[in-house]
Design an enzyme around this catalytic site. Structure first.
Site, PDB file in Angstrom:
ATOM      1  CG  HIS A  40     -12.127  -2.079   9.071  1.00 33.08           C
ATOM      2  ND1 HIS A  40     -12.468  -0.752   8.953  1.00 33.08           N
ATOM      3  CD2 HIS A  40     -11.594  -2.225  10.314  1.00 33.08           C
ATOM      4  CE1 HIS A  40     -12.143  -0.114  10.063  1.00 33.08           C
ATOM      5  NE2 HIS A  40     -11.621  -0.979  10.908  1.00 33.08           N
ATOM      6  CE  LYS A  93      -4.280  -1.746   2.092  1.00 39.13           C
ATOM      7  NZ  LYS A  93      -3.960  -3.170   2.084  1.00 39.13           N
ATOM      8  CD  GLU A 118      -4.648   5.619   3.813  1.00 37.85           C
ATOM      9  OE1 GLU A 118      -5.839   5.305   4.042  1.00 37.85           O
ATOM     10  OE2 GLU A 118      -4.095   5.440   2.730  1.00 37.85           O
ATOM     11  NE  ARG A 146      -8.064  -9.750  -4.064  1.00 34.13           N
ATOM     12  CZ  ARG A 146      -9.167  -9.261  -3.541  1.00 34.13           C
ATOM     13  NH1 ARG A 146     -10.318  -9.415  -4.189  1.00 34.13           N
ATOM     14  NH2 ARG A 146      -9.168  -8.602  -2.410  1.00 34.13           N
TER      15      ARG A 146
END
Length: 668
Positions: free
Chosen positions: A235, A116, A200, A300
């Site tokens: 999440h 990430k 973040e 994917r």
């Protein structure tokens, strides 16, 4: 086109890929573990190869064994599905070295987007908007703490190599950061073999909107519009829909073009999803003010790809096979259109009222809604299980995906509620009734969407009993009487209708619904007929058994059509309004209550004991974390039920434990 492919996955996605391959005349090879020897995906393919033990590390993650299976069966290409090896660059490279086509993006694209932090830096160069955060290589915990303090709380800690909600923690204040970081890193190393994280800013009132992209080897790339995946728990996505409610044409074009730019930046080939976090500074009623930020790219096919297929009329697996075979994209951007609205619900083996704790067990009853094409009836079920199959602790808890399509969102919602009502599962806990509560909520119905919807609406979603218990008890009694009546013979002494030569007779039923006792008093009237009393409700009881097995019930001036499935002492009642589970009361039910257990703490589900947070002799307070277990790819913290002292630890970290196993003892 390929003549034969191997599907390096299991469950519903393996069945899904096999179905498209069959339509295209491509033969398929399944792989399976010990636990999946009789699984649906094994029979869905033309051939099958055993690859190892039940745990993923012993089977579906053994890519050397999978390559051997491909060579052994003469497969030309490997479809990885999603999860497992689908985003493993080493596996993609190994396929190429073995002369096999990896039906997915190049290993270089997987590597670029797999971490990430690095992908954020790449997207920044490509001009894609980013959420404020820290994406650096320095993973010193003290530095990470300082960066989180600088960004400002709340913040999200996310595993750099993560996905699917694993390795992610929300931290709302500075003093909680260190513990959340340790937990996140532990889950990340167990799931991905990499404990690097990024931090973040947590966007308030965020929506999760993703763009489906597709690239080919000729350099073409298109976006097949967006999906809204904002309704989440832990999440992880619960409901997905396309198109995103409230999306303006201008914002759709901006996000689509940004997603294509992201894909082209890594020379992307095949199906991929660019995920954005969308801020709603103007509130739910001002979609024109929405701002989007790049979150990650999944290299994917996604679990929720069927809703994109529903609104575009395209088969994305067929696109994958064509692109992997070197053919150009079937359509260009100008040829793609949105038609109607689609919603997908993930049906999972879990208990929403108990923190979504995963459940295991057998599907003693598994009844699905009637499935038709999207053009006719707009109902589709993607699954990898059959009635009688077991849901094991080794894999994800998802049982099936239920997808509906309508001309409008309102029509799709109505169809989804009806399809969920027709979904009957007995044998383990599921989220079916919880899903009905969510889609019936005012917030979801009016598209007041954000990732906190479930938490925000929790008072109306959890511990609900939409089906009136009086009617549920009446249905259970009628079902029991119907069962008794089926045992009658011509012998008058076998009659079970309560008939007496004079007077009336009375029967007493003791049911339990959760912790609530329910007494039913059934009176056989002298002049004929039945009278039932349940709590304060009293009235005549009549029913008819339909050919489809449903009871048409009349009780106390109310009418109910219900399916009642009996499993041992449990009566599972399914009706249009909802469902209920009633148990015949056990006089010894309280003989082993918590007090008599002497302070023992047991595993709430089968799984692996990750760690203990205490040792023998430690003083603990109520609510204090004691141990961490892992099951179905998720970590679960076990907390102290009361103040006390730990007297004994009965397992060691890393041990596999059965449901109900005593883990440790506490002296109050």
């Amino acid at each position: 086109m390929f003549k034969k492919i191997l599907i390096a996955n299991r469950g519903e996605i393996a069945c899904r890929v096999a179905a498209t391959a069959r339509r295209m005349g491509v033969r398929t090879v399944a792989v399976y573990s010990d636990a999946d020897a009789n699984a649906k995906h094994v029979t869905a393919c033309d051939e099958a190869v055993h690859i190892g033990g039940s745990a993923p590390k012993d089977s579906y993650l053994r890519w050397e064994r999978i390559l051997e299976a491909a060579k052994q069966t003469g497969a030309e290409a490997i479809h990885p599905g999603y999860g497992f090896l689908s985003e493993n660059e080493d596996f993609a490279n190994a396929c190429a070295q073995a002369g096999l086509v990896f039906i997915g993006p190049p290993a270089s694209a997987i590597r670029a987007m797999g971490l990430k932090a690095e992908s954020k830096q790449l997207m920044e160069k490509a001009g894609v908007p980013l959420v404020p955060g820290y994406h650096g290589a320095d993973q010193n915990p003290e530095l990470l703490q300082r960066e989180a303090d600088r960004i400002g709380y709340p913040v999200l800690i996310k595993a750099s190599a993560g996905g699917g909600g694993k390795g992610m923690r929300l931290v709302e204040k500075s003093e909680d950061f260190a513990a959340a970081l340790a937990s996140c890193q532990r889950e990340a190393i167990n799931s991905f073999g990499n404990d690097a994280v990024l931090i973040e800013k947590y966007v308030l009132r965020p929506r999760h909107i993703e763009i489906q992209v597709f690239g080919d080897t000729q350099g073409n790339c298109v976006y097949l519009f967006e999906r809204d995946c904002s309704v989440q728990r832990r999440h992880q996505k619960v409901l997905e829909e396309a198109p995103a409610p409230g999306m303006t044409e201008a914002l759709r074009k901006q996000m689509g073009e940004a997603a294509v730019a992201a894909a082209k930046a890594v020379h992307y080939v095949g199906a991929g999803t660019v995920e954005f976090i969308v801020e709603q500074p103007g509130g739910y009623e001002a979609p024109e003010q929405m701002k989007f930020y790049f979150m990650e790219m999944n290299t994917r096919l996604q679990v929720e790809h069927p809703v994109t297929e529903a609104i575009t009329g395209e088969d994305l697996v067929a696109w994958q096979l064509q692109v992997a075979a070197g053919k150009p994209l079937p359509k260009q951007q100008s040829e793609l259109r949105i038609q109607g609205h689609a919603i997908e619900a993930r049906i999972c083996a879990e208990n929403p009222d108990n923190g979504f704790l995963p459940a295991t067990g057998s599907l003693h009853v598994y009844r699905k809604p009637a499935c038709t094409s999207f053009e006719i009836g707009a109902v589709r079920v993607d699954d990898g299980v059959r009635e009688g199959d077991a849901i094991s602790p080794f894999y994800d808890s998802m049982i099936a995906k239920l997808i509906v399509r309508g001309e409008t969102r309102e029509q799709a919602l109505a169809r989804l509620d009806e399809a969920l009502q027709q979904t009957h599962i007995v044998g383990l806990s599921t989220n079916v009734q919880f899903l009905r509560q969510v889609i019936r909520s005012q917030a979801f119905a009016t598209a007041q969407l954000d990732t906190a919807l479930i938490e925000r609406e929790k008072d109306g979603l959890f511990h609900q009993q939409p089906l009136a218990l009086g009617l549920a008890v009446a249905a259970a009694v009628a079902r029991a009487l119907e069962g008794e009546r089926s045992l009658e013979t011509a012998d008058p002494f076998s009659r079970r209708d309560g008939w007496r030569s004079h007077g009336e007779s009375l029967r007493l039923w003791q049911f339990q619904s959760g912790d609530q006792p329910l007494e039913a008093r059934l009176r056989y009237l002298h002049q004929g007929g039945l009278e039932l009393a349940v709590g304060d409700e009293l009235g005549g009881l009549e029913w008819q058994l339909r050919e489809d097995g449903a009871l048409v019930l009349h009780f106390a001036g109310q009418r109910l059509v219900a399916q009642v499935h009996v499993r041992g002492e449990h009566y599972h009642v399914f009706a249009q309004a909802g469902a209920a589970v009633l148990s015949l009361a056990d006089a010894l039910a309280h003989a082993g209550d918590a007090q008599s257990e002497g302070g023992r703490l047991t595993a709430p589900m089968p799984g692996k004991l990750v760690s203990f947070a205490v040792k023998a002799g430690d003083k603990v307070s109520k609510g204090q974390p004691l141990a961490v277990m892992e099951a179905m790819k998720m970590e679960h913290t076990i907390a102290a039920p009361a103040d006390g002292e730990v007297t004994e630890l009965l397992y060691a970290a890393g041990d596999q434990v059965a449901e109900g196993a005593e883990l440790l003892r506490i002296q109050a």
